[in-house]
Design a protein around this motif. Sequence first.
Motif, PDB file in Angstrom:
ATOM      1  N   THR A 252       2.640   9.804  -8.130  1.00  0.00           N
ATOM      2  CA  THR A 252       1.140   9.779  -8.779  1.00  0.00           C
ATOM      3  C   THR A 252       0.257  10.330  -7.796  1.00  0.00           C
ATOM      4  O   THR A 252       0.306   9.601  -6.582  1.00  0.00           O
ATOM      5  N   ALA A 253      -0.786  10.932  -8.207  1.00  0.00           N
ATOM      6  CA  ALA A 253      -1.684  11.364  -7.496  1.00  0.00           C
ATOM      7  C   ALA A 253      -3.149  10.495  -7.604  1.00  0.00           C
ATOM      8  O   ALA A 253      -4.039  10.742  -7.093  1.00  0.00           O
ATOM      9  N   LEU A 254      -3.049   9.492  -8.594  1.00  0.00           N
ATOM     10  CA  LEU A 254      -3.909   8.543  -9.089  1.00  0.00           C
ATOM     11  C   LEU A 254      -4.382   7.427  -8.399  1.00  0.00           C
ATOM     12  O   LEU A 254      -3.486   6.980  -7.578  1.00  0.00           O
ATOM     13  N   ASN A 255      -5.390   6.998  -8.264  1.00  0.00           N
ATOM     14  CA  ASN A 255      -5.841   5.795  -7.255  1.00  0.00           C
ATOM     15  C   ASN A 255      -7.248   5.372  -8.125  1.00  0.00           C
ATOM     16  O   ASN A 255      -7.798   5.923  -9.010  1.00  0.00           O
ATOM     17  N   ILE A 256      -7.661   4.066  -7.776  1.00  0.00           N
ATOM     18  CA  ILE A 256      -8.755   3.339  -8.480  1.00  0.00           C
ATOM     19  C   ILE A 256      -9.735   3.198  -7.399  1.00  0.00           C
ATOM     20  O   ILE A 256      -9.421   2.596  -6.281  1.00  0.00           O
ATOM     21  N   LEU A 257     -10.955   3.448  -7.393  1.00  0.00           N
ATOM     22  CA  LEU A 257     -12.065   3.408  -6.446  1.00  0.00           C
ATOM     23  C   LEU A 257     -12.900   2.045  -6.866  1.00  0.00           C
ATOM     24  O   LEU A 257     -13.267   2.321  -8.079  1.00  0.00           O
ATOM     25  N   GLU A 258     -13.358   1.560  -6.129  1.00  0.00           N
ATOM     26  CA  GLU A 258     -14.397   0.266  -6.594  1.00  0.00           C
ATOM     27  C   GLU A 258     -15.556   0.614  -5.970  1.00  0.00           C
ATOM     28  O   GLU A 258     -15.651   0.500  -4.703  1.00  0.00           O
ATOM     29  N   VAL A 259     -16.702   0.977  -6.517  1.00  0.00           N
ATOM     30  CA  VAL A 259     -17.929   1.461  -5.978  1.00  0.00           C
ATOM     31  C   VAL A 259     -18.884   0.662  -6.646  1.00  0.00           C
ATOM     32  O   VAL A 259     -19.316   0.642  -7.667  1.00  0.00           O
ATOM     33  N   GLY A 260     -19.517  -0.329  -5.661  1.00  0.00           N
ATOM     34  CA  GLY A 260     -20.677  -1.323  -6.347  1.00  0.00           C
ATOM     35  C   GLY A 260     -19.860  -2.252  -7.229  1.00  0.00           C
ATOM     36  O   GLY A 260     -18.732  -2.796  -6.845  1.00  0.00           O
ATOM     37  N   ASN A 261     -20.150  -2.189  -8.357  1.00  0.00           N
ATOM     38  CA  ASN A 261     -19.229  -3.029  -9.449  1.00  0.00           C
ATOM     39  C   ASN A 261     -18.818  -2.195 -10.391  1.00  0.00           C
ATOM     40  O   ASN A 261     -18.646  -2.675 -11.465  1.00  0.00           O
ATOM     41  N   HIS A 262     -18.450  -0.945 -10.076  1.00  0.00           N
ATOM     42  CA  HIS A 262     -17.994   0.066 -11.088  1.00  0.00           C
ATOM     43  C   HIS A 262     -16.494   0.400 -10.518  1.00  0.00           C
ATOM     44  O   HIS A 262     -16.286   0.442  -9.335  1.00  0.00           O
ATOM     45  N   PHE A 263     -15.697   0.807 -11.416  1.00  0.00           N
ATOM     46  CA  PHE A 263     -14.439   1.156 -11.222  1.00  0.00           C
ATOM     47  C   PHE A 263     -14.168   2.386 -11.614  1.00  0.00           C
ATOM     48  O   PHE A 263     -14.193   2.835 -12.880  1.00  0.00           O
ATOM     49  N   ILE A 264     -13.613   3.413 -11.062  1.00  0.00           N
ATOM     50  CA  ILE A 264     -13.537   4.879 -11.165  1.00  0.00           C
ATOM     51  C   ILE A 264     -12.180   5.309 -10.910  1.00  0.00           C
ATOM     52  O   ILE A 264     -11.417   4.973 -10.064  1.00  0.00           O
ATOM     53  N   LEU A 265     -11.515   5.989 -12.038  1.00  0.00           N
ATOM     54  CA  LEU A 265     -10.201   6.459 -11.780  1.00  0.00           C
ATOM     55  C   LEU A 265     -10.290   7.710 -10.980  1.00  0.00           C
ATOM     56  O   LEU A 265     -11.053   8.735 -11.414  1.00  0.00           O
ATOM     57  N   SER A 266      -9.576   7.995  -9.707  1.00  0.00           N
ATOM     58  CA  SER A 266      -9.880   8.942  -8.879  1.00  0.00           C
ATOM     59  C   SER A 266      -8.459   9.337  -8.213  1.00  0.00           C
ATOM     60  O   SER A 266      -7.364   9.130  -8.847  1.00  0.00           O
ATOM     61  N   THR A 267      -8.360  10.616  -7.561  1.00  0.00           N
ATOM     62  CA  THR A 267      -7.265  11.306  -7.082  1.00  0.00           C
ATOM     63  C   THR A 267      -7.234  10.575  -5.651  1.00  0.00           C
ATOM     64  O   THR A 267      -8.030  10.313  -4.878  1.00  0.00           O
ATOM     65  N   LYS A 268      -5.882  10.393  -4.900  1.00  0.00           N
ATOM     66  CA  LYS A 268      -5.845  10.122  -3.583  1.00  0.00           C
ATOM     67  C   LYS A 268      -6.251  11.117  -2.737  1.00  0.00           C
ATOM     68  O   LYS A 268      -6.352  12.295  -2.968  1.00  0.00           O
ATOM     69  N   LYS A 269      -6.936  10.668  -1.570  1.00  0.00           N
ATOM     70  CA  LYS A 269      -7.367  11.270  -0.499  1.00  0.00           C
ATOM     71  C   LYS A 269      -6.504  12.472  -0.025  1.00  0.00           C
ATOM     72  O   LYS A 269      -6.732  13.588   0.356  1.00  0.00           O
ATOM     73  N   THR A 270      -5.156  12.177   0.003  1.00  0.00           N
ATOM     74  CA  THR A 270      -4.297  13.343   0.513  1.00  0.00           C
ATOM     75  C   THR A 270      -4.165  14.756  -0.546  1.00  0.00           C
ATOM     76  O   THR A 270      -3.724  15.671   0.114  1.00  0.00           O
ATOM     77  N   PHE A 271      -4.771  14.425  -1.610  1.00  0.00           N
ATOM     78  CA  PHE A 271      -4.845  15.665  -2.338  1.00  0.00           C
ATOM     79  C   PHE A 271      -6.141  16.467  -2.397  1.00  0.00           C
ATOM     80  O   PHE A 271      -6.195  17.427  -3.086  1.00  0.00           O
ATOM     81  N   ALA A 272      -6.978  16.217  -1.520  1.00  0.00           N
ATOM     82  CA  ALA A 272      -8.395  16.785  -1.152  1.00  0.00           C
ATOM     83  C   ALA A 272      -8.298  18.151  -1.043  1.00  0.00           C
ATOM     84  O   ALA A 272      -8.784  18.970  -1.534  1.00  0.00           O
ATOM     85  N   PRO A 273      -7.191  18.475   0.104  1.00  0.00           N
ATOM     86  CA  PRO A 273      -7.356  20.141   0.334  1.00  0.00           C
ATOM     87  C   PRO A 273      -6.870  20.886  -0.979  1.00  0.00           C
ATOM     88  O   PRO A 273      -7.380  22.250  -1.062  1.00  0.00           O
ATOM     89  N   LEU A 274      -5.759  20.178  -1.542  1.00  0.00           N
ATOM     90  CA  LEU A 274      -5.273  20.951  -2.815  1.00  0.00           C
ATOM     91  C   LEU A 274      -6.338  21.175  -3.630  1.00  0.00           C
ATOM     92  O   LEU A 274      -6.311  22.400  -4.601  1.00  0.00           O
ATOM     93  N   LEU A 275      -7.115  20.198  -4.281  1.00  0.00           N
ATOM     94  CA  LEU A 275      -8.197  20.313  -5.287  1.00  0.00           C
ATOM     95  C   LEU A 275      -9.431  21.128  -4.711  1.00  0.00           C
ATOM     96  O   LEU A 275      -9.917  21.978  -5.468  1.00  0.00           O
ATOM     97  N   LYS A 276      -9.579  21.102  -3.280  1.00  0.00           N
ATOM     98  CA  LYS A 276     -10.495  22.209  -2.867  1.00  0.00           C
ATOM     99  C   LYS A 276     -10.148  23.430  -2.964  1.00  0.00           C
ATOM    100  O   LYS A 276     -10.702  24.564  -3.246  1.00  0.00           O
ATOM    101  N   LYS A 277      -8.772  23.743  -2.629  1.00  0.00           N
ATOM    102  CA  LYS A 277      -8.291  25.280  -2.859  1.00  0.00           C
ATOM    103  C   LYS A 277      -8.379  25.641  -4.191  1.00  0.00           C
ATOM    104  O   LYS A 277      -8.605  26.797  -4.474  1.00  0.00           O
ATOM    105  N   TYR A 278      -7.985  24.689  -5.097  1.00  0.00           N
ATOM    106  CA  TYR A 278      -8.214  24.939  -6.611  1.00  0.00           C
ATOM    107  C   TYR A 278      -9.600  25.440  -7.136  1.00  0.00           C
ATOM    108  O   TYR A 278     -10.033  26.455  -7.595  1.00  0.00           O
ATOM    109  N   ALA A 279     -10.523  24.541  -6.467  1.00  0.00           N
ATOM    110  CA  ALA A 279     -11.999  24.869  -7.098  1.00  0.00           C
ATOM    111  C   ALA A 279     -12.262  26.377  -6.334  1.00  0.00           C
ATOM    112  O   ALA A 279     -13.318  27.141  -7.176  1.00  0.00           O
ATOM    113  N   GLN A 280     -11.914  26.686  -5.183  1.00  0.00           N
ATOM    114  CA  GLN A 280     -12.245  27.975  -4.651  1.00  0.00           C
ATOM    115  C   GLN A 280     -11.229  29.056  -5.202  1.00  0.00           C
ATOM    116  O   GLN A 280     -11.603  30.367  -4.527  1.00  0.00           O
ATOM    117  N   SER A 281     -10.308  28.940  -5.903  1.00  0.00           N
ATOM    118  CA  SER A 281      -9.389  29.916  -6.345  1.00  0.00           C
ATOM    119  C   SER A 281      -9.908  30.870  -7.089  1.00  0.00           C
ATOM    120  O   SER A 281     -10.782  30.553  -7.914  1.00  0.00           O
TER     121      SER A 281
END
Length: 205
Positions: free
Chosen positions: A52-81
């Motif tokens: 799974t590429a998913l992860n949960i971040l705890e920012v302050g007192n909030h929880f956010i569904l996010s993607t794992k850091k290892t997928f950052a290059p792929l997602l950046k490539k997608y945004a620039q495609s």
Amino acid sequence: MTTVSQIEAILFVVGEEGIGLEELSYLLGLSTAKTYESLIALKERYESDKQTALNILEVGNHFILSTKKTFAPLLKKYAQSPISNALSQAALETLSIVAYKQPISRVEVDEIRGVQSAGSMQKLVARQLIEEKGRVDGPGRAILYGTTAYFMDYFGLKSLEELPDIHQMEEEIAEELPLDLFFDRYKELNEEETTIDSNESEEEN
């Protein structure tokens, strides 16, 4: 339907705004301790699951569904495609709402559109057409979005006053936000880019 699966569904829907532990506990009808225990269980499951590429971040007192850091290059490539450059109708609709109603939160955009807009908002942020303009004063401190300087340049606007009169259009089309400005300009720019690409391809041949 387990507690963990309910948490997963809520985190997906709230998107990048995240959700506080107390609100999540209220929605689930559980104590904050039990809710937090289930959150950690889901977080650990994501971290241990290599499929799974998913992860949960705890920012302050909030929880956010996010993607794992290892997928950052792929997602950046997608945004620039170039393939993903064309904005969908949903993204253009979201962009027009932000342009006319800014500063506005994602939840408010959802209410106007009647559908979930997290994906479109993320796409617009990645394309640098909208950005964070502040936070809501109140529980959750939701992000407020507005258009960027790049948005102004992209659509050839010197100021937001050059946007068509929304009040007149709302009266004429019963609150349906105008998209022609964005569709026409985006279509024109895409046609220009296609022509340039075609000419360059012919020159190379």
